[in-house]
Design an enzyme around this catalytic site. Sequence first.
Site, PDB file in Angstrom:
ATOM      1  N   GLY B 215       0.824  -1.199   0.000  1.00 41.17           N
ATOM      2  CA  GLY B 215       0.000   0.000   0.000  1.00 41.17           C
ATOM      3  C   GLY B 215       0.862   1.253   0.000  1.00 41.17           C
ATOM      4  N   SER B 216       0.364   2.273   0.715  1.00 40.76           N
ATOM      5  CA  SER B 216       1.014   3.587   0.632  1.00 40.76           C
ATOM      6  C   SER B 216       2.381   3.640   1.283  1.00 40.76           C
ATOM      7  CB  SER B 216       0.103   4.632   1.260  1.00 40.76           C
ATOM      8  OG  SER B 216      -1.135   4.630   0.595  1.00 40.76           O
ATOM      9  N   THR B 217       2.751   2.639   2.106  1.00 41.79           N
ATOM     10  CA  THR B 217       4.114   2.683   2.652  1.00 41.79           C
ATOM     11  C   THR B 217       5.129   2.620   1.517  1.00 41.79           C
ATOM     12  OG1 THR B 217       4.176   0.278   2.931  1.00 41.79           O
ATOM     13  CG2 THR B 217       3.492   1.572   4.840  1.00 41.79           C
ATOM     14  N   PHE B 218       4.695   2.034   0.398  1.00 39.60           N
ATOM     15  CA  PHE B 218       5.618   1.914  -0.741  1.00 39.60           C
ATOM     16  C   PHE B 218       5.921   3.275  -1.351  1.00 39.60           C
ATOM     17  CE2 PHE B 218       6.983   0.724  -5.019  1.00 39.60           C
ATOM     18  CZ  PHE B 218       7.884  -0.294  -4.719  1.00 39.60           C
ATOM     19  N   LYS B 219       5.074   4.277  -1.022  1.00 37.69           N
ATOM     20  CA  LYS B 219       5.316   5.621  -1.569  1.00 37.69           C
ATOM     21  C   LYS B 219       6.670   6.166  -1.122  1.00 37.69           C
ATOM     22  CE  LYS B 219       0.443   6.654  -2.134  1.00 37.69           C
ATOM     23  NZ  LYS B 219      -0.763   7.015  -1.376  1.00 37.69           N
TER      24      LYS B 219
END
Lengths: 428, 486
Positions: B215-219
Site C-alpha cells: 500500500g502507501s508505505t511503498f510511496k
Amino acid sequence: MRSARFRELWNLLAVAVLTGVGFLSVYTARQQEITSTSLIYAAFFLALYFVAHLGLRAGLPDADPWLLPLSALLTAMGLTEIYRLNPLLARDQSIWIVVGLGGFLALILLVGDQRKLESYKYTLGVAAVAMLVITMLVGTTINGAKLWLRVGGIQVQPGEFAKLLLVIFLAGYLREKRELLTMAHRRILGVGLPAARHLGPLLAMTGVALGVVAVMNDMGTALLLYGIFLAMVYVATGRQLYTVAGLALFVGGSFLVYRLTPHVQERFQVWLDPWKTPHTNGYQIIQSIESIADGGIFGSGLGRSFQVFSNGSSVIPAAQTDGIYAVWANETGLAGAAGMLLIYLLFAYRGFKIASVADDSFSKLLAAGLTFTVVLQAFLIVGGITRLIPLTGITLPFVSYGGSSVVSNFMLLALLLMVSSRTARVRR
Amino acid sequence: MNPRIGTLFKLCAGACLVLISFTAYWQIWAASGLAARQDNARLVYRQLQIKRGLILAANGHTVLATNTERTKDGLNIFLRRYPLGPLFGHPIGYNTVGSGRSGLELSQNDYLTASNADLSTVLGRIGDKLQGETVTGNDVVTSLSVPAQQAAMQGLKGHSGAVVAIEPSTGRVLAMASTPGYNPNTVARNFAKLNKPSSGAPLLNRGTQGLYAPGSTFKVVTATAALQSGKFTPNTLINGHGTCITVQTVPLCNAGGESAGVVSLSDALTFSYNTVFAQVGQAVGQQRLYATMRDYGFFRDPPLDYPSDEMEPSGLYSHGHLLSQRAPIDVGRVAIGQERLGVTPIQMAEVVATVANHGVRMRPSLVDRVVTPGGGNIYTTHPEQLVRVMSPQTANELRDMMRRVVEEGTGQAANVGNLSVAGKTGTAETGVSGLNTAWFIAFAPADNPKIAIAVTIERTPEFGGTIAAPIAAKVITAYLGQGVAK
C-alpha cells in the site's frame, strides 16, 4: 608334524587375547547396562575352543593349524557384537557353540575320515531335499520366509544343514560322473553334450532344492545352493558350457522368479531405492548403511556406537543375524570391516589349499565346495547389507547369531579339517 | 582340478576386494551425506547428547533457549526448553528431535552444537569426547530486545500480523514478532495441529515470509526514486485535481474520495494522495523505480543470518512466482504499493531503516556474537554497509516528509509524547471488500534514529494509521524507554 597342533594353540592364544580385549572394551563402554558376570561368556567361549583343540589332538593330529583359530576369531567377533547388542543372546549363542562343538567332535571322533561319507552320497542328497520339503510343508514362517522347522521346542533352519549335505552329495556324485560329464555323448549344433542320464539326477536334485527354496521365499539359501552347484560343477568338469549355461539359467530363472513373486520384486525395488520406503521395506537397509557409514575409517569403538533403543530393540532390524556386519563395521570402522573380510579370504586360502593338495577327487571337491560355501554365504549377506546386491536374509558364517548356523558351520569346519589331516597323514 | 580351484580362489579374492571397496564407499564417501539425514537414528541420538548452547537476548542475560537435563538409560540427554514460551517463538524457532528445527536454532545450529570448524571449539570438543564428557555448544547472543519484542507481541495480540524492528545504524534486528504465534516448548507434540490449514499458519514467520501488498508505505520507495532522479524535489508541484485519474484505462482514486488539488510532493506523501503518486511513478518510470527497489533489497532474500527457507524475496508476484524484472507492469499502481506487489515486513523495515541511516542500507542481522560456554569470543557481527540507496540530502528530505506524516498527516496516532517520530501509513486493498492490509513504517527519534519499524496487520477493516501506527508507537516507547535513548 605334531608342531601343527602347537601352532594352532599359539594361534588360539592370540585369539584369546583379542577376544578378552573385545569383551572388556564392550563392558567398559556399557557397564551401566550390563553386569560383569556376563564377561564369563568370553572365558567360556575360549574354553570351548580349547576343547575343540584337544579334540583335534585326539582325532586329527595332522589337521590344518589355521582354520580353527580363524573360525574362532570370526566367532569371537560375532559373539562380541552379539554380547554388545544383548548379553542374553550372547548366552544363547554360547550354548549353541557348545552344541556345535558337540557336532564337531562327533564328526571328528566318529567319522574321522571324510571318504566314509562318499558311499552315503545319495542318502545324504535325498536327506537334503527331504529336509527342505518337510520345511516347506510344516515349517514356521518368520519374517515372510518359511525356513524354520520346530523340533521339540527349538527352531531349526534346515537350509543351513542342506548346504552341507548338498556339498557332500555333489562331491561324491561329481567324482563318479565327472569324466562322463566331460565327455561328449552327442553333438548338438557343434556343442558336445553328455548323456541325459548322467546329467539328469544332477539337474533334478538341484532343481528340487532350488524350487523348494523358492517356494519357501528363502532367496538367500536358493542363491547359495545354486552358487555351490555351479562352482562345484565347474571345478569337477572345467567345461565352460556348464558355467555359461548355468549362468544363463540363473538369469532366466531370476527373471521368472522376479515376475512371479511379489516378495522378490519388493526386495529388488528396495535394493534399487531404499529411500522410497524409508520406514517400511527400506528401513533395514537404510539403518544398515547408515550404521556402516557411521563407523568411518577406525570405527566408533566396541560398544560405543548407537545400536540399541532404550526399549532394548536393536536399531537395525535383525542386527544379530543379517545386520551383524553393519554393527561390526560401525564399531570397528573400515579397518575392522576389511579385517573381517580378509579373515574370510585367509579362510578361503587355507580351504582351497587343502582342496588342491588333497589326493583324491572326492576330497578335493568336498574341500573346495565347503570353502566356497563359506565365502559365497559371506558374500551374499555382506553384499546385501552394504547394498551391493539385493539383501537376502542369510547368516554370516561363524559371526551371526543362530543355532543352526553355528552348528552347521562347526560341522563344515570339522569336514575341512578332516580332509587336511588325511592329506598330511598320507603325505607323511 | 587344481587350476580351477585356483580360479575359484581368485574369484573369492575379487569378491573380497569388491566388498571392502563398497564398505569403504559408505564409510568414506557417502558418510557425511548419510550422517546428516534426518531419518538417521544416530543423528537424533547424538543430538540428544549434545548440550546445545544458550540463546540469549541482546542484554546478554535473558535466556531465550536453554536445556533440561535428564538421565535415561545411564545417558545424560538434553531437551530444549524456551523459558519465555511463545514470546520469541519466531525469531528463535524450535529444535525438536522428530520435527526438525527452524529459525535461529536452524541457522545457528553449527555454533549451538559446537560443530563449527573454529579451532578452539574443535579442540574442546575432542577433549570432551576423550573424557567422555558432554559436548557443550556455544552460546548465541542475539540482537533481540526483550521490551521491544514484548511490546510487539502485545500489540499484535488478537490480530494476524507481524512487527519487525531494526536498529538503523547497524542493521541489528531488535524485534521480530509474528502472530498467530506458537509455543516452541510444545511444537513437537502439536506439530500436526500447528500445520493444519485451519490453524492460521502459526509456524509461518510473517515477518520474513509474509508477502503483503505494501500500500502507501511503498510511496517512500517511489519518493526515493523520484527525489534521486533529479526530476522532483519535496516542493515540486503536481496537479492532483479530481478524485480519480485513469491509469492504464482503469480509474485510480484517492482514499475517501478526496481531491488533492495542486500539491507538492511532500504534501502528497503527508496526505497519501494516490492520484499524485501514480503520476510520480509514471514520471519516474519502471527502470528507475526498479533500480531503487533493487538497492533497497527487493527481488532477493534479505541477507539475514536466518534460514533461507524461512525468508521470501519481495517484489511483484504472479501465480506465486517472482515476476521477471523485464515483464511489463502498471508502474502507476506499483508506485502506490498495489499492482502485484508482495512485500515482507522485514523488507519495509529495511526501507525505513535505510532512510533513517542517511540513505545507507546496512546488512540486517539477528546474531550479535557467539561465545564459548567459558565466555571466550568466537564470532562478533560487525555492522556492514551494503549500499548507498540515496544521497544524505534525499534521506533528509524524506525524513522531513515522513515527519510531517506523523505530525499533521495520516500517521498522527504514532505520536508519542515529546518523541519525534517519522513514518508512513499504508492501507492496501486485499481484493476482499472491507478487509485491508494495514501498515505503518516508522523510525524514531527522527533526528537521531535508534529504531526503525514496520508493522503489518492482516485482513482488518481498519487503516494503517488507526491500527498499525499505535502498535509501532508502543514498540518504540518500550524500546527507547529502556534507556537506549539519551
